[in-house]
Enzyme design. Sequence first.
Site, PDB file in Angstrom:
ATOM      1  N   GLU A  27      -0.216  26.936   8.921  1.00 45.89           N
ATOM      2  CA  GLU A  27      -0.889  25.654   8.712  1.00 45.89           C
ATOM      3  C   GLU A  27      -0.446  24.622   9.743  1.00 45.89           C
ATOM      4  O   GLU A  27       0.517  24.832  10.477  1.00 45.89           O
ATOM      5  CB  GLU A  27      -0.604  25.141   7.308  1.00 45.89           C
ATOM      6  CG  GLU A  27       0.862  24.831   7.063  1.00 45.89           C
ATOM      7  CD  GLU A  27       1.084  23.873   5.905  1.00 45.89           C
ATOM      8  OE1 GLU A  27       0.851  22.673   6.113  1.00 45.89           O
ATOM      9  OE2 GLU A  27       1.513  24.328   4.822  1.00 45.89           O
ATOM     10  N   LYS A 162       5.763  23.335  -4.536  1.00 48.25           N
ATOM     11  CA  LYS A 162       6.695  22.252  -4.212  1.00 48.25           C
ATOM     12  C   LYS A 162       7.321  21.721  -5.502  1.00 48.25           C
ATOM     13  O   LYS A 162       6.636  21.494  -6.494  1.00 48.25           O
ATOM     14  CB  LYS A 162       5.983  21.144  -3.437  1.00 48.25           C
ATOM     15  CG  LYS A 162       5.475  21.611  -2.075  1.00 48.25           C
ATOM     16  CD  LYS A 162       4.824  20.487  -1.310  1.00 48.25           C
ATOM     17  CE  LYS A 162       4.351  20.950   0.051  1.00 48.25           C
ATOM     18  NZ  LYS A 162       3.145  21.780   0.021  1.00 48.25           N
TER      19      LYS A 162
END
EC number: 4.2.1.70
Length: 307
Positions: A27, A162
């Site tokens: 990414e 996360k």
Amino acid sequence: MNLKDILVINPEVQKAIDENKPVVALESTIISHGMPYPQNVETALNVEKIVRDNGAIPATIAIIGGKLTVGITPDEIDYLGKKGLNVTKASRRDIPILVSRGEDGATTVAATMIIASLAGIKVFGTGGIGGVHRGAETTMDISADLEELSNTNVAVVCAGAKSILDLGLTLEYLETKGVPVIGYQTEELPAFYTRESGFNVNYRMDTPTEIAKALKAKEDLNMTGGMVITNPIPMEYAMDSAYISKAIEEATVEADKLGIKGKETTPYLLDKIQKITEGKSLEANIQLVYNNVKLAAQIASELCNIK
């Protein structure tokens, strides 16, 4: 306009895809939104080197001048790094707008998956996926990453979701969408900065070969959607769970006071946590990404070896 006009694949990446050589998608939000310049560029180039050192071709993905670019150049990585937060953080909803306007975008997990799939790349290495945010029962703040995982046939190697998120609800969402969550050499979902979360993955797998076989079986069965391969942060870089939880709580309270919402939430929280931890969380973030792309390259290599 057709796809070949807007999808630009680096010749090295295209050659590897055509010859069934391992390729790992990467990414670009980690470059523009993940850390300051020039550390962001250094990290991105190191990530590509680690992929190569482990037998695969790196394909960092971004939208450059409205083109879906698979395998951006070092100069383009530097360009995104310098432009930083001025680059649009691009998820699924942003792709057609940026393409039509001829603008730049740094791809999130969801957007990277979409573009990787268009290019024919099956394995993607990143830091952590998005998920269900804390308080989502009232805000409905749920990352587009989860919906993409249910629709797009790309395996995502990460250090779990996360830890600023509601990990329990994130797992429930993935289960509802039928997305397998694999633990690499662990039965417990890693929580990004830490190796433990208190939640279990669906299956433990101990080798890249075992994971590759599961991906091939899923492909052969024509089952849509991705697979989440969670890879705990190396022990020497893992942060103390109580310490990082306190930092996350402090950052979350501050974000609520400032009224920060939507796609601005994650970058704000990660930056705030970095400041609270005096840079320790950023170093952990970098090391877990390195660890993930190494595993992604190994899985991609094994997947190419399966007849």
